[in-house]
Design a protein around this motif. Structure first.
Motif, PDB file in Angstrom:
ATOM      1  N   ARG A 123       0.814  -1.210   0.000  1.00 52.09           N
ATOM      2  CA  ARG A 123       0.000   0.000   0.000  1.00 52.09           C
ATOM      3  C   ARG A 123       0.858   1.275   0.000  1.00 52.09           C
ATOM      4  N   HIS A 124       1.923   1.304   0.809  1.00 49.65           N
ATOM      5  CA  HIS A 124       2.736   2.516   0.909  1.00 49.65           C
ATOM      6  C   HIS A 124       3.519   2.802  -0.370  1.00 49.65           C
ATOM      7  N   GLU A 125       3.612   1.822  -1.275  1.00 50.42           N
ATOM      8  CA  GLU A 125       4.357   2.013  -2.515  1.00 50.42           C
ATOM      9  C   GLU A 125       3.530   2.658  -3.620  1.00 50.42           C
ATOM     10  N   ILE A 126       2.211   2.664  -3.458  1.00 54.88           N
ATOM     11  CA  ILE A 126       1.335   3.177  -4.521  1.00 54.88           C
ATOM     12  C   ILE A 126       1.661   4.620  -4.864  1.00 54.88           C
ATOM     13  N   GLU A 127       1.928   5.442  -3.850  1.00 57.09           N
ATOM     14  CA  GLU A 127       2.157   6.862  -4.079  1.00 57.09           C
ATOM     15  C   GLU A 127       3.459   7.151  -4.816  1.00 57.09           C
ATOM     16  N   ARG A 128       4.318   6.157  -4.945  1.00 59.66           N
ATOM     17  CA  ARG A 128       5.572   6.363  -5.660  1.00 59.66           C
ATOM     18  C   ARG A 128       5.368   6.424  -7.164  1.00 59.66           C
ATOM     19  N   PHE A 129       4.217   5.959  -7.633  1.00 58.73           N
ATOM     20  CA  PHE A 129       3.964   5.898  -9.074  1.00 58.73           C
ATOM     21  C   PHE A 129       3.206   7.138  -9.543  1.00 58.73           C
ATOM     22  N   PRO A 130       3.433   7.564 -10.795  1.00 60.75           N
ATOM     23  CA  PRO A 130       2.749   8.748 -11.306  1.00 60.75           C
ATOM     24  C   PRO A 130       1.323   8.484 -11.776  1.00 60.75           C
ATOM     25  N   TYR A 131       0.848   7.284 -11.591  1.00 59.54           N
ATOM     26  CA  TYR A 131      -0.523   6.912 -11.945  1.00 59.54           C
ATOM     27  C   TYR A 131      -1.095   6.118 -10.781  1.00 59.54           C
ATOM     28  N   ARG A 132      -2.409   6.006 -10.755  1.00 59.31           N
ATOM     29  CA  ARG A 132      -3.069   5.323  -9.641  1.00 59.31           C
ATOM     30  C   ARG A 132      -4.051   4.277 -10.162  1.00 59.31           C
ATOM     31  N   PRO A 133      -4.250   3.219  -9.399  1.00 58.42           N
ATOM     32  CA  PRO A 133      -5.310   2.272  -9.760  1.00 58.42           C
ATOM     33  C   PRO A 133      -6.675   2.895  -9.485  1.00 58.42           C
ATOM     34  N   SER A 134      -7.691   2.380 -10.160  1.00 56.51           N
ATOM     35  CA  SER A 134      -9.042   2.883  -9.903  1.00 56.51           C
ATOM     36  C   SER A 134      -9.485   2.542  -8.494  1.00 56.51           C
ATOM     37  N   ARG A 135      -9.107   1.349  -8.026  1.00 52.42           N
ATOM     38  CA  ARG A 135      -9.481   0.893  -6.689  1.00 52.42           C
ATOM     39  C   ARG A 135      -8.363   0.044  -6.111  1.00 52.42           C
ATOM     40  N   VAL A 136      -8.309  -0.007  -4.789  1.00 60.04           N
ATOM     41  CA  VAL A 136      -7.325  -0.817  -4.072  1.00 60.04           C
ATOM     42  C   VAL A 136      -8.062  -1.674  -3.042  1.00 60.04           C
ATOM     43  N   PHE A 137      -7.772  -2.982  -3.032  1.00 56.65           N
ATOM     44  CA  PHE A 137      -8.355  -3.896  -2.057  1.00 56.65           C
ATOM     45  C   PHE A 137      -7.261  -4.782  -1.486  1.00 56.65           C
ATOM     46  N   ASP A 138      -7.541  -5.370  -0.341  1.00 59.96           N
ATOM     47  CA  ASP A 138      -6.581  -6.289   0.256  1.00 59.96           C
ATOM     48  C   ASP A 138      -6.411  -7.537  -0.593  1.00 59.96           C
ATOM     49  N   SER A 139      -7.509  -8.063  -1.132  1.00 61.16           N
ATOM     50  CA  SER A 139      -7.436  -9.268  -1.966  1.00 61.16           C
ATOM     51  C   SER A 139      -8.711  -9.388  -2.786  1.00 61.16           C
ATOM     52  N   VAL A 140      -8.746 -10.401  -3.662  1.00 62.75           N
ATOM     53  CA  VAL A 140      -9.946 -10.629  -4.482  1.00 62.75           C
ATOM     54  C   VAL A 140     -11.144 -11.016  -3.621  1.00 62.75           C
ATOM     55  N   ALA A 141     -10.893 -11.456  -2.404  1.00 58.89           N
ATOM     56  CA  ALA A 141     -12.006 -11.795  -1.513  1.00 58.89           C
ATOM     57  C   ALA A 141     -12.917 -10.590  -1.307  1.00 58.89           C
ATOM     58  N   ASP A 142     -12.331  -9.373  -1.353  1.00 58.72           N
ATOM     59  CA  ASP A 142     -13.121  -8.157  -1.162  1.00 58.72           C
ATOM     60  C   ASP A 142     -13.988  -7.828  -2.370  1.00 58.72           C
ATOM     61  N   LEU A 143     -13.761  -8.508  -3.478  1.00 59.17           N
ATOM     62  CA  LEU A 143     -14.508  -8.223  -4.704  1.00 59.17           C
ATOM     63  C   LEU A 143     -15.742  -9.105  -4.865  1.00 59.17           C
ATOM     64  N   VAL A 144     -15.837 -10.157  -4.076  1.00 58.60           N
ATOM     65  CA  VAL A 144     -16.900 -11.138  -4.265  1.00 58.60           C
ATOM     66  C   VAL A 144     -18.277 -10.498  -4.221  1.00 58.60           C
ATOM     67  N   GLU A 145     -18.521  -9.653  -3.223  1.00 56.21           N
ATOM     68  CA  GLU A 145     -19.844  -9.042  -3.080  1.00 56.21           C
ATOM     69  C   GLU A 145     -20.084  -7.925  -4.073  1.00 56.21           C
ATOM     70  N   MET A 146     -19.057  -7.518  -4.809  1.00 58.92           N
ATOM     71  CA  MET A 146     -19.221  -6.435  -5.771  1.00 58.92           C
ATOM     72  C   MET A 146     -19.532  -6.947  -7.171  1.00 58.92           C
ATOM     73  N   VAL A 147     -19.508  -8.257  -7.348  1.00 57.85           N
ATOM     74  CA  VAL A 147     -19.864  -8.850  -8.641  1.00 57.85           C
ATOM     75  C   VAL A 147     -21.266  -9.424  -8.506  1.00 57.85           C
ATOM     76  N   GLU A 148     -22.210  -8.737  -9.081  1.00 56.40           N
ATOM     77  CA  GLU A 148     -23.601  -9.170  -8.962  1.00 56.40           C
ATOM     78  C   GLU A 148     -24.178  -9.460 -10.340  1.00 56.40           C
TER      79      GLU A 148
END
Length: 260
Positions: free
Chosen positions: A235-260
């Motif tokens: 997580r602390h390395e993200i700010e080193r890049f000149p671009y950002r991801p749309s979203r950040v999660f701990d793992s794919v487990a956090d995406l399960v409820e977002m796929v409907e």
């Protein structure tokens, strides 16, 4: 940012997202099942050109993940498709394993060291000095230089192994000719994967664990990008890049409820 429930095409990196050193990441099986059961399209991407999709499917099954061969897109397949588009029915001198040679045969390429159109470098368990020397001489004679991916090292149980990008650098040093890298972070691999799915970037998302490959290539291909922190990037390395991801999660487990 798009509502993830509107995503119709899910692309996911393999190592660091679904598995880690052959062990499934908690929640990966639930995520895969949810995407498939919801009627969305899924494609698992890997820069590894060693294995065929059938081989990788079997390896994932042994880890407890159900990923059909047709749901896997490798840098070897992307390379073969690229060559077929550029120079149909051509020829190539190949340094690589079955994943690469099978992909090239699949697009009617001839594998030969007799004045080939291309030298194609992929991963192999044992890089041969004789093969590398042959590649150098063919490139000096005019063969075009293609590399499946730029990864300099690969993992093993004993530690890092020299990989495609490192060997490519040696050949470049010897010839003065830089290769064209097909795999991530080249967005070409993302676009070829989307074409394989019949999808469009506006309704697609790329999940990865690396900012410098998965996220940047997904972003440049115009897709929503999801960084999971279960692999390489912290997580602390993200700010080193000149671009950002749309979203950040701990793992794919956090995406399960977002796929409907």
């Amino acid at each position: 940012m798009k509502d993830l429930k509107a995503i119709e095409y899910w692309l996911s990196d393999m190592d660091g997202v679904l598995v880690h050193e052959g062990v499934p990441i908690p929640g990966a099986d639930a995520f895969l099942s949810k995407v498939v059961s919801s009627g969305r399209r899924l494609l698992v991407l890997t820069n590894n050109s060693l294995y065929t999709p059938r081989d990788l499917s079997a390896r994932l099954a042994a880890a407890g993940l159900d990923v059909r061969p047709e749901w896997i897109w490798t840098s070897a397949l992307a390379t073969a498709q690229f060559l077929a588009d550029q120079r149909p029915h051509g020829s190539a001198y190949v340094i690589g394993e079955a994943g690469l040679t099978t992909a090239l045969h699949g697009v009617d390429y001839i594998l030969s060291d007799l004045n080939p159109d291309y030298v194609v470098l992929g991963e192999t368990r044992n890089y041969s000095f004789d093969q590398i020397t042959r590649a150098v001489r063919l490139i000096e004679r005019g063969a075009r230089f293609i590399c499946t991916n730029p990864d300099p090292v690969g993992p093993s149980q004993e530690g890092s192994l020299p990989a495609c990008g490192a060997v490519a650098a040696m050949i470049t040093r010897a010839t003065g000719v830089a290769p064209y890298f097909v795999g991530k972070p080249n967005p070409l691999m993302m676009r070829s994967a989307l074409r394989r799915m019949g999808g469009h970037s506006e309704s697609a998302a790329m999940i990865g664990d690396r900012m410098d490959t998965d996220v940047v290539s997904g972003m440049e291909a115009g897709m929503e990008t999801v960084l999971v922190l279960s692999g390489v990037t912290r997580r602390h390395e993200i700010e080193r890049f000149p671009y950002r991801p749309s979203r950040v999660f701990d793992s794919v487990a956090d995406l399960v409820e977002m796929v409907e």
